[in-house]
Design an enzyme around this catalytic site. Structure first.
Site, PDB file in Angstrom:
ATOM      1  N   CYS A   1       4.866  18.870  -8.630  1.00 48.84           N
ATOM      2  CA  CYS A   1       5.752  17.908  -9.295  1.00 48.84           C
ATOM      3  C   CYS A   1       6.746  18.660 -10.187  1.00 48.84           C
ATOM      4  CB  CYS A   1       4.883  16.991 -10.147  1.00 48.84           C
ATOM      5  SG  CYS A   1       5.790  15.901 -11.230  1.00 48.84           S
TER       6      CYS A   1
ATOM      7  N   HIS B   1       0.809  -1.224   0.000  1.00 48.81           N
ATOM      8  CA  HIS B   1       0.000   0.000   0.000  1.00 48.81           C
ATOM      9  C   HIS B   1       0.841   1.272   0.000  1.00 48.81           C
ATOM     10  CE1 HIS B   1      -3.557  -2.533   1.757  1.00 48.81           C
ATOM     11  NE2 HIS B   1      -3.383  -2.715   0.466  1.00 48.81           N
TER      12      HIS B   1
ATOM     13  N   ASN C   1      -3.349 -12.961  15.949  1.00 44.32           N
ATOM     14  CA  ASN C   1      -4.288 -11.838  16.034  1.00 44.32           C
ATOM     15  C   ASN C   1      -5.133 -12.053  17.285  1.00 44.32           C
ATOM     16  OD1 ASN C   1      -6.466  -9.982  15.597  1.00 44.32           O
ATOM     17  ND2 ASN C   1      -6.053 -10.036  13.404  1.00 44.32           N
TER      18      ASN C   1
HETATM   19  P1  OAD Z   1      -7.264  -3.459  10.318  1.00 44.24           P
HETATM   20  O1  OAD Z   1      -7.366  -2.239  11.161  1.00 44.24           O
HETATM   21  O2  OAD Z   1      -8.388  -3.811   9.428  1.00 44.24           O
HETATM   22  O3  OAD Z   1      -7.013  -4.708  11.252  1.00 44.24           O
HETATM   23  C1  OAD Z   1      -6.052  -4.704  12.271  1.00 44.24           C
HETATM   24  C2  OAD Z   1      -6.049  -6.084  12.888  1.00 44.24           C
HETATM   25  O4  OAD Z   1      -5.014  -6.124  13.877  1.00 44.24           O
HETATM   26  C3  OAD Z   1      -7.352  -6.451  13.621  1.00 44.24           C
HETATM   27  O5  OAD Z   1      -7.789  -7.714  13.151  1.00 44.24           O
HETATM   28  C4  OAD Z   1      -6.946  -6.512  15.092  1.00 44.24           C
HETATM   29  O6  OAD Z   1      -7.644  -7.534  15.794  1.00 44.24           O
HETATM   30  C5  OAD Z   1      -5.485  -6.849  14.988  1.00 44.24           C
HETATM   31  N1  OAD Z   1      -4.659  -6.417  16.128  1.00 44.24           N
HETATM   32  C6  OAD Z   1      -4.853  -5.363  16.961  1.00 44.24           C
HETATM   33  N2  OAD Z   1      -3.864  -5.280  17.858  1.00 44.24           N
HETATM   34  C7  OAD Z   1      -3.001  -6.307  17.586  1.00 44.24           C
HETATM   35  C8  OAD Z   1      -1.772  -6.755  18.160  1.00 44.24           C
HETATM   36  N3  OAD Z   1      -1.223  -6.131  19.183  1.00 44.24           N
HETATM   37  N4  OAD Z   1      -1.177  -7.841  17.603  1.00 44.24           N
HETATM   38  C9  OAD Z   1      -1.730  -8.489  16.544  1.00 44.24           C
HETATM   39  N5  OAD Z   1      -2.889  -8.112  15.976  1.00 44.24           N
HETATM   40  C10 OAD Z   1      -3.515  -7.033  16.480  1.00 44.24           C
HETATM   41  O7  OAD Z   1      -5.877  -3.333   9.537  1.00 44.24           O
HETATM   42  P2  OAD Z   1      -5.396  -4.077   8.195  1.00 44.24           P
HETATM   43  O8  OAD Z   1      -5.838  -5.497   8.176  1.00 44.24           O
HETATM   44  O9  OAD Z   1      -3.963  -3.796   8.074  1.00 44.24           O
HETATM   45  O10 OAD Z   1      -5.563  -0.013   3.354  1.00 44.24           O
HETATM   46  O11 OAD Z   1      -6.207  -3.260   7.124  1.00 44.24           O
HETATM   47  C11 OAD Z   1      -5.960  -3.504   5.783  1.00 44.24           C
HETATM   48  C12 OAD Z   1      -6.050  -2.247   4.981  1.00 44.24           C
HETATM   49  O12 OAD Z   1      -7.297  -1.593   5.237  1.00 44.24           O
HETATM   50  C13 OAD Z   1      -5.035  -1.186   5.336  1.00 44.24           C
HETATM   51  O13 OAD Z   1      -3.768  -1.405   4.760  1.00 44.24           O
HETATM   52  C14 OAD Z   1      -5.672   0.049   4.779  1.00 44.24           C
HETATM   53  C15 OAD Z   1      -7.103  -0.159   5.219  1.00 44.24           C
HETATM   54  O14 OAD Z   1      -8.074   0.347   4.384  1.00 44.24           O
HETATM   55  C16 OAD Z   1      -5.261   1.098   2.669  1.00 44.24           C
HETATM   56  O15 OAD Z   1      -5.074   2.157   3.207  1.00 44.24           O
HETATM   57  C17 OAD Z   1      -5.150   0.877   1.198  1.00 44.24           C
END
Ligand code: OAD
Length: 246
Positions: A145, A116, A211
């Site tokens: 730019c 991303h 997770n």
């Molecule tokens: P999310 O915010 O959707 O999910 C974060 C995950 O981390 C959740 O499932 C939590 O349960 C878990 N979590 C929280 N604390 C934690 C810890 N200490 N250890 C392990 N896990 C933990 O974030 P992403 O899955 O990264 O995209 O979201 C994916 C994409 O959605 C992002 O990259 C972003 C967003 O839209 C863009 O910006 C293109």
């Protein structure tokens, strides 16, 4: 269960890790979803789309400057450092991240597949060429730019945009070839990133998920650890190094 995963790691030649916002949560970077998630406070379509930038680039830059500042102040946590140790375990190690915070690199890993983009980079909104200067942007006077005069925007992938194709293709190839695949701190809801662990599992990799909350991937995982990455990963490193000595 950690012992079993440690033994799988010892047998595996190709290891792949996919991280999401959860790996940086213990550093103090807010996740996107969940009760303190960023998307609860802000409407994604107001801030993280090209249309939003065209409509109000000042507002979008104010939000990104706030996030940049926050990210500059935080530090990698034990989870990020543990993932650097993973490098010595595999003949071929790939870290794929959905995060734009650069914390894996600051922990000491290079060669990361950033699906991303990276929040500290600027690219041109028109010709998309990166601006290498890593400028701080003044929302009231957005830098242009050097090639085409378009406004600079953050070097991240917004909703509705394509992911960087070469990076994505490499991530899919590595997932297909993986012997063991770790999905760490991601809600596994956003595609195409969320397809990577599924593909890896279909192609025969062992799937390990870390997770505190279950995700759509949990049922498919061979090993699921309901734990915080910053606590579980250092324990895994310890167990693997003990097994190694035994
Ligand atoms: P999310 O915010 O959707 O999910 C974060 C995950 O981390 C959740 O499932 C939590 O349960 C878990 N979590 C929280 N604390 C934690 C810890 N200490 N250890 C392990 N896990 C933990 O974030 P992403 O899955 O990264 O995209 O979201 C994916 C994409 O959605 C992002 O990259 C972003 C967003 O839209 C863009 O910006 C293109």
């Amino acid at each position: 269960m950690l012992g079993e995963v440690a033994r799988l790691i010892q047998k595996a030649r190709r290891g792949v890790v996919l991280t999401g916002a959860g790996i940086s949560a213990e550093s103090g970077v807010p996740t996107f979803r969940g009760k303190d998630g960023l998307w609860k406070q802000y409407r994604a379509e107001e801030l993280a789309t090209l249309e939003a930038f065209r409509a109000d680039s000042k507002l979008v830059w104010e939000w990104y400057n706030w996030r940049r500042e926050l990210i500059r102040k935080v530090h990698p946590n034990p989870g990020h450092y543990a993932l650097v140790e993973f490098k010595s375990w595999f003949e071929d190690y790939t870290l794929i991240t959905q995060n734009v915070d650069g914390l894996h690199r600051r922990a000491g890993l290079d060669d990361i597949l950033e699906l991303h983009g990276n929040i500290q980079l600027n690219i041109c909104v028109e010709c998309r060429l990166p601006d290498k200067a890593e400028l701080d942007i003044d929302p009231d006077n957005i830098a242009q730019c050097k090639h085409c005069g378009g406004k600079l925007r953050p070097g991240v992938v917004w909703f509705g945009e394509m992911l960087p194709q070469a990076v994505l293709q490499k991530a899919f190839r590595k997932a297909e070839e993986a012997d063991i695949f770790f999905s760490i701190g991601t809600s596994a809801l956003v595609h195409p990133a969320a397809s990577l662990p599924v593909l890896a599992r279909q192609r025969g990799a062992k799937l390990v998920e870390i997770n505190p909350d279950e995700t759509p991937l949990t049922g498919l995982a061979d090993y699921y650890f309901a734990a915080r990455a910053g606590e579980l990963l250092p324990r895994l490193v310890e167990v693997v190094s003990k097994e190694h000595k035994a």
